[in-house]
Design a protein around this motif. Structure first.
Motif, PDB file in Angstrom:
ATOM      1  N   GLN A 148      20.457  -5.354 -28.126  1.00  0.00           N
ATOM      2  CA  GLN A 148      21.373  -5.933 -29.201  1.00  0.00           C
ATOM      3  C   GLN A 148      22.358  -6.588 -29.075  1.00  0.00           C
ATOM      4  O   GLN A 148      22.793  -7.804 -29.832  1.00  0.00           O
ATOM      5  CB  GLN A 148      20.901  -5.014 -30.503  1.00  0.00           C
ATOM      6  CG  GLN A 148      19.504  -4.721 -30.735  1.00  0.00           C
ATOM      7  CD  GLN A 148      19.115  -3.896 -31.928  1.00  0.00           C
ATOM      8  OE1 GLN A 148      20.143  -3.303 -32.696  1.00  0.00           O
ATOM      9  NE2 GLN A 148      18.188  -3.918 -32.464  1.00  0.00           N
TER      10      GLN A 148
ATOM     11  N   ASN B  95      17.971   4.893 -27.230  1.00  0.00           N
ATOM     12  CA  ASN B  95      19.075   4.686 -28.137  1.00  0.00           C
ATOM     13  C   ASN B  95      20.193   3.715 -27.277  1.00  0.00           C
ATOM     14  O   ASN B  95      20.376   2.655 -28.009  1.00  0.00           O
ATOM     15  CB  ASN B  95      20.029   5.802 -28.496  1.00  0.00           C
ATOM     16  CG  ASN B  95      19.262   6.391 -29.917  1.00  0.00           C
ATOM     17  OD1 ASN B  95      19.224   5.806 -30.720  1.00  0.00           O
ATOM     18  ND2 ASN B  95      18.935   7.701 -29.836  1.00  0.00           N
TER      19      ASN B  95
ATOM     20  N   ILE C 119      15.602   0.027 -36.253  1.00  0.00           N
ATOM     21  CA  ILE C 119      16.426  -0.398 -34.995  1.00  0.00           C
ATOM     22  C   ILE C 119      16.234  -1.969 -35.333  1.00  0.00           C
ATOM     23  O   ILE C 119      16.244  -2.596 -34.515  1.00  0.00           O
ATOM     24  CB  ILE C 119      15.655  -0.152 -33.899  1.00  0.00           C
ATOM     25  CG1 ILE C 119      14.406  -0.043 -33.672  1.00  0.00           C
ATOM     26  CG2 ILE C 119      16.346   1.190 -33.609  1.00  0.00           C
ATOM     27  CD1 ILE C 119      13.963   0.092 -32.078  1.00  0.00           C
TER      28      ILE C 119
ATOM     29  N   ASN D 225      19.912   2.296 -35.360  1.00  0.00           N
ATOM     30  CA  ASN D 225      20.737   1.564 -34.464  1.00  0.00           C
ATOM     31  C   ASN D 225      22.402   1.750 -35.317  1.00  0.00           C
ATOM     32  O   ASN D 225      22.132   2.012 -36.350  1.00  0.00           O
ATOM     33  CB  ASN D 225      20.355   0.074 -33.968  1.00  0.00           C
ATOM     34  CG  ASN D 225      19.945  -0.721 -35.336  1.00  0.00           C
ATOM     35  OD1 ASN D 225      19.946  -0.432 -36.611  1.00  0.00           O
ATOM     36  ND2 ASN D 225      19.462  -2.061 -34.947  1.00  0.00           N
TER      37      ASN D 225
ATOM     38  N   VAL E  74      18.818   0.333 -26.857  1.00  0.00           N
ATOM     39  CA  VAL E  74      18.565  -0.621 -28.149  1.00  0.00           C
ATOM     40  C   VAL E  74      19.783  -1.305 -28.417  1.00  0.00           C
ATOM     41  O   VAL E  74      20.046  -2.370 -28.688  1.00  0.00           O
ATOM     42  CB  VAL E  74      18.275   0.167 -29.198  1.00  0.00           C
ATOM     43  CG1 VAL E  74      18.594  -0.421 -30.644  1.00  0.00           C
ATOM     44  CG2 VAL E  74      16.759   0.780 -29.356  1.00  0.00           C
ATOM     45  N   GLU E  75      21.131  -0.279 -28.461  1.00  0.00           N
ATOM     46  CA  GLU E  75      22.480  -1.173 -28.528  1.00  0.00           C
ATOM     47  C   GLU E  75      22.692  -2.153 -27.419  1.00  0.00           C
ATOM     48  O   GLU E  75      23.335  -2.988 -27.659  1.00  0.00           O
ATOM     49  CB  GLU E  75      23.402   0.033 -28.528  1.00  0.00           C
ATOM     50  CG  GLU E  75      23.428   0.870 -29.653  1.00  0.00           C
ATOM     51  CD  GLU E  75      23.376   0.226 -31.106  1.00  0.00           C
ATOM     52  OE1 GLU E  75      24.195  -0.586 -31.186  1.00  0.00           O
ATOM     53  OE2 GLU E  75      22.661   0.705 -31.947  1.00  0.00           O
TER      54      GLU E  75
ATOM     55  N   GLY F 136      28.731  -0.597 -31.616  1.00  0.00           N
ATOM     56  CA  GLY F 136      27.708  -0.576 -30.431  1.00  0.00           C
ATOM     57  C   GLY F 136      28.464   0.010 -29.425  1.00  0.00           C
ATOM     58  O   GLY F 136      27.666   0.946 -28.865  1.00  0.00           O
TER      59      GLY F 136
END
Lengths: 181, 126
Positions: A62, A55, B31, B67, A58-59, A147
């Motif tokens: 991104q 998790n 995501i 996300n 991913v943040e 985020g």
């Protein structure tokens, strides 16, 4: 060629599982996530830790991805349009480290946000997350401003960051997120 | 109206929205880098569904990962269902796996923000 061994030793000492420096593309994110998932499966990592690392990764990825998107307006040399990612596993915790160039003019806003998030406890982070989720809207790139709050919340540790000034218009931002096992 | 079916990928969930029985399912991972792009057809479908909904509407959210950009789109989806209240009995099932505290907590967050009943469903791992 001595340098190669130096780099190898450094990565070894820091227990780096994966490191990457270069352009961050959508395909690359998919690949990095796949690699980390299979690595953690291989290490028989606890599902709970696996989910948290995934998790947060991913943040973090991104954030890098959307940042690169912006960089056309920063006018940094082409070779600078890349980012750094490192995932290490040492003494009972994972550390995800990222580094990227950003506009110096954006630094204050980001620093304020990071300090705000770092000053919050678990319940305050939850309340802040809910507030932004409920009120805020998505930018055209689909970023939610959630985020860093989410990263801090899932990590449960303070976010370690640093800004290195390159010149008046460009700053290098580094972030280290810890995930306890 | 036509049903909405989208096959899942490494970054996007499987979507199966059935207008005939009012069962809407989101499963897998959400995501994508830009979730607005992905969720646009989903929101559009819902906008048309709410004009002539089934008597019962059940949304099943069974996500392994999502996300923060997707969480905003989930709010949009749930807001559409909020607006349905009088024409359809709406229920949401938020599924989370055992020991997945973060997913459970996310469900609780939505529960506090959204005014439709959200049932937390514990799913045992295979």
């Amino acid at each position: 060629m001595d340098k190669v061994f130096e780099i190898y030793k450094q990565l070894e000492e820091k227990n780096v599982l994966l490191s990457f420096k270069g352009m961050i593309t959508s395909e690359l994110l998919t690949t990095i996530l796949q690699i980390m998932e299979s690595k953690m499966d291989h290490m028989d990592e606890k599902p709970k830790v696996k989910r948290k690392v995934f998790n947060i990764l991913v943040e973090c990825l991104q954030n890098l991805y959307h940042h690169i998107d912006q960089e056309d307006i920063v006018h940094v040399p082409t070779e600078d349009k890349s980012a750094l990612l490192m995932i290490a596993k040492g003494d009972g915790e994972y550390t995800i480290t990222t580094g990227n160039y950003m506009k110096s003019s954006d630094m204050e806003v980001l620093k304020t946000k990071l300090d705000l998030v770092n000053g919050m406890d678990k319940d305050e982070l939850k309340a802040y997350y809910k507030k932004v989720l409920n009120e805020g809207s998505l930018s055209s790139k689909g970023t939610a401003g959630l985020g860093m709050i989410d990263i801090a919340r899932k990590s449960g540790e303070k976010l370690d960051y640093n800004f290195t000034s390159i010149n008046e218009i460009t700053t290098f931002f580094s972030l280290a997120v810890k995930i306890a096992e | 109206m036509e049903n909405l079916t989208l096959e899942g990928s490494a970054k996007t969930p499987t979507v199966s929205f059935d207008s005939d029985n009012g069962v809407l399912e989101l499963k897998g991972r959400s995501i994508p880098e830009n979730s607005i792009e992905f969720y646009k057809p989903v929101i559009n479908w819902l906008d048309s569904y709410i004009t002539d909904p089934n008597h019962h509407t059940l949304l099943v959210i069974k996500l392994e990962y999502f996300n923060t950009s997707s969480s905003k789109c989930l709010v949009e989806i749930l807001r559409r269902l909020e607006s349905l209240k009088e024409q359809s009995i709406v229920k949401v099932k938020w599924c989370y796996e055992e020991e997945d505290e973060d997913m459970q907590e996310s469900g609780e967050d939505f529960k506090e923000i959204i005014k439709v009943p959200i049932e937390m469903v514990l799913v045992r791992e295979n």
